[in-house]
Design a protein around this motif. Structure first.
Motif, short mmCIF file in Angstrom:
data_model
loop_
_atom_site.label_atom_id
_atom_site.label_comp_id
_atom_site.label_asym_id
_atom_site.label_seq_id
_atom_site.Cartn_x
_atom_site.Cartn_y
_atom_site.Cartn_z
N GLU A 164 -9.54 17.98 -19.13
CA GLU A 164 -8.29 18.16 -19.72
C GLU A 164 -7.77 19.45 -18.92
OE1 GLU A 164 -9.35 16.60 -24.12
OE2 GLU A 164 -9.40 18.83 -23.51
N ARG A 165 -8.36 20.51 -18.42
CA ARG A 165 -7.90 21.44 -17.98
C ARG A 165 -8.52 21.74 -16.69
NH1 ARG A 165 -8.70 23.08 -23.26
NH2 ARG A 165 -6.75 23.18 -24.45
N ARG A 203 6.43 22.70 -16.36
CA ARG A 203 5.44 23.30 -17.42
C ARG A 203 4.88 24.50 -17.28
NH1 ARG A 203 0.46 19.06 -16.64
NH2 ARG A 203 2.21 17.82 -15.80
N ASP A 218 -2.90 22.73 -17.76
CA ASP A 218 -3.37 21.48 -18.83
C ASP A 218 -2.80 20.20 -18.09
OD1 ASP A 218 -4.32 23.57 -20.42
OD2 ASP A 218 -2.62 23.41 -21.74
N MET A 219 -3.87 18.99 -18.27
CA MET A 219 -3.35 17.65 -17.99
C MET A 219 -3.30 16.79 -18.95
SD MET A 219 -2.68 18.47 -14.57
CE MET A 219 -3.18 16.55 -13.87
N GLU A 220 -2.58 15.80 -18.70
CA GLU A 220 -2.55 14.58 -19.58
C GLU A 220 -3.26 13.59 -18.83
OE1 GLU A 220 -1.56 14.38 -22.75
OE2 GLU A 220 -0.90 16.36 -22.73
N PRO A 221 -4.06 12.62 -19.70
CA PRO A 221 -4.69 11.44 -19.10
C PRO A 221 -3.87 10.44 -18.31
CG PRO A 221 -5.50 11.91 -21.24
CD PRO A 221 -4.33 12.79 -21.32
N SER A 258 -1.86 11.10 -15.95
CA SER A 258 -0.52 11.75 -15.42
C SER A 258 -0.70 12.15 -14.17
CB SER A 258 -0.18 12.73 -16.35
OG SER A 258 -0.82 13.88 -16.20
N ALA A 271 -4.55 12.89 -12.72
CA ALA A 271 -5.55 12.75 -13.61
C ALA A 271 -6.12 11.46 -13.99
CB ALA A 271 -4.92 13.29 -14.94
#
Ligand SMILES: [Cu+2]
Length: 502
Positions: free
Chosen positions: A242-243, A265, A299-302, A304, A337
């Protein structure tokens, strides 16, 4: 070649931009081009291997061989390069606070080099500056004890007058310091998984794929039109958590970057040159001049994508920002990600506090940078410029009097920025620093303590880390001694060459 930055198109764009702007002359300095890359960024980011070491009588011993090689910096093209223990760049050295370390450096290049441990607090004879040359075929074995906070440091050559060439050809690597006594603070720490070294450098290539080292008259040095991350062009890092923590190193010779994520972001800036800030700083960009480092947590989104880019950096009140890369915007590294991400810890709200008390300062020195000179003098190997008393705290007031970029690097210490033109520094300059960008005509007050290592014969360096400037002599030498008094005439006998003959 579709993923290489289209130089010709960029040149045309530069012409359009410069004529439209009216305040700049983009084609006067053809080394500075707005660079855009529409490419796919699908080359896996090379992760420099962790350097092997062996324990000998309690000392962690590394080996570094500086050597010639050939590397695929551009897809399908072999470029003659230099590297440590390989063709290009070098392994990541890693050691913990309190450890005794030694590095067996062997020079397999056809000419003299040195290896400097940028950001390290260590005895000056181990520093790897211009007074510790390693002649072709020779070896050098510095040893010291790690005694400073966890940080992202790096190593690179520092031979007098040839540093730009040696770094540009590929001699650079990270040196990560850990502090086992410090809390983890929830920071991602799996090297190459969620803790990623990112060495950013710009290059120029000739038609055969060879590196072109030509500043084309640009007074700050070479600005490349091709951006490499860990030696790869158009790289992607697969993210599984996630990070992700990026350890950003500006390993370029002259270019200043303003790192950001393409969607704007915020990221958490957690560390600068000498280690963690007192608390994470949420920001949407981080400016780094040559030699500076920053650690950011993204921070990453699945599922993405996020692109690390460099926005046009604010270079301050320079005369021709476009000539110095101040209008350039380009992609640096793609983060991709996975569809499902492993949970990451929450990064702490605050880290350890620190700070050097300005009431402890016993001396203030002023340094004016202009015309490749510090206080009107160029570097001389046999001249000591400052003598500092061991165990004291000093404030250095540094000003760039030119109309173009410089920065300021001090060996041995991590300093803190007390103020800029009398104002408190911005949060990103609130931590431990060994290199700081000097916006023209601003007064940077820096505070630092000189501890542990007194030496009457071996100096440390202070200099501009734009490597052409350093090579041209924008550098000065200081001794740290027990007395703090100038050495007697004749006492300073530059020990050049003492390490290069065995
Ligand atoms: Cu400079």
């Amino acid at each position: 070649m579709r993923r290489r930055i289209p130089v010709l198109a960029a040149a045309v764009l530069a012409l359009v931009t410069s004529t439209g702007c009216g305040s700049d002359f983009g084609l006067r300095f053809p080394g500075s081009l707005p660079v855009k890359d529409p490419g796919s960024f699908d080359t896996p980011l090379p992760i420099p291997p962790l350097a092997e070491s062996r324990l000998v009588d309690g000392v962690r011993v590394f080996s570094l061989d500086a050597q010639e090689g050939s590397a695929e910096l551009l897809p399908g093209i072999q470029t003659p390069t230099w590297g440590f223990n390989g063709d290009h760049l070098g392994p990541t050295l890693r050691a913990a606070r309190g450890e005794a370390v030694a590095v067996e450096v062997t020079n397999r290049l056809p000419e003299t080099t040195t290896v400097h441990w940028h950001g390290m607090h260590l005895p000056p004879a181990m520093d790897g500056g211009p007074h510790q040359p390693i002649q072709a075929g020779a070896s050098w074995r510095p040893a010291w004890t790690i005694d400073q906070p966890a940080a992202t440091l790096w190593y690179h050559p520092h031979p007098h007058g040839a540093t730009e060439k040696h770094v540009y050809r590929g001699l650079a690597g990270m040196f990560i310091l850990d502090d086992p006594a410090a809390p983890a603070f929830g920071l991602p720490d799996r090297y190459g998984v969620d803790d990623i070294p990112v060495i950013v450098q710009d290059k120029r290539f000739d038609a055969d794929g060879g590196l072109v080292q030509d500043s084309q008259g640009n007074e700050i040095g070479l600005l490349g039109d091709t951006i490499l991350t860990n030696g790869a062009f158009g790289a992607v890092q697969e993210v599984t958590t996630e990070r992700v923590r990026l350890r950003l190193l500006n390993g370029s010779t002259a270019r200043t970057y303003d790192f950001a994520i393409d969607d704007g972001r915020e990221v958490a800036l957690v560390a600068t040159d000498g280690g963690l800030l007192e608390a994470p700083h949420r920001t949407d960009h981080v400016r780094l001049s040559p030699g500076e480092r920053a650690e950011i947590v993204v921070d990453m989104e699945p599922g993405s994508d996020a692109m690390l880019i460099s926005r046009p950096p604010d270079l301050g009140d320079v005369l021709l920002p476009g000539a110095y890369g101040g209008q350039d915007e380009f992609e640096v590294l793609r983060l991709r990600a996975a569809p499902a991400l492993q949970a990451s810890a929450q990064v702490a709200d605050a880290f350890d506090s620190f700070g050097i008390d300005s009431f402890d300062a016993t001396r203030t020195r002023a340094f004016e940078v202009q015309n490749r000179e510090i206080n009107g003098r160029r570097m001389a190997m046999d001249r000591i410029d400052e003598v500092i008393e061991l165990g004291t705290t000093e404030i250095w007031e540094v000003t760039n009097r030119d109309g173009f970029p410089h920065n300021w690097h001090v060996h041995d210490v991590q300093f803190e920025v007390l103020s800029i033109d009398g104002e408190p520094p911005p949060p990103e300059l609130g931590g431990r620093k060994d290199t700081v960008y000097l916006e023209p005509r601003r007064l940077y007050r820096l505070i630092m303590r000189f501890e542990d290592y007194a030496d009457e014969r071996h100096p440390y360096m202070m200099h501009c880390h734009l490597l052409l400037h350093e090579d041209q002599g924008l550098m000065a030498q200081f001794l740290v001694t027990r007395s703090g008094l100038d050495p007697e005439p004749g006492q300073f006998d530059p020990p050049a060459g003492e390490h290069g003959s065995h």
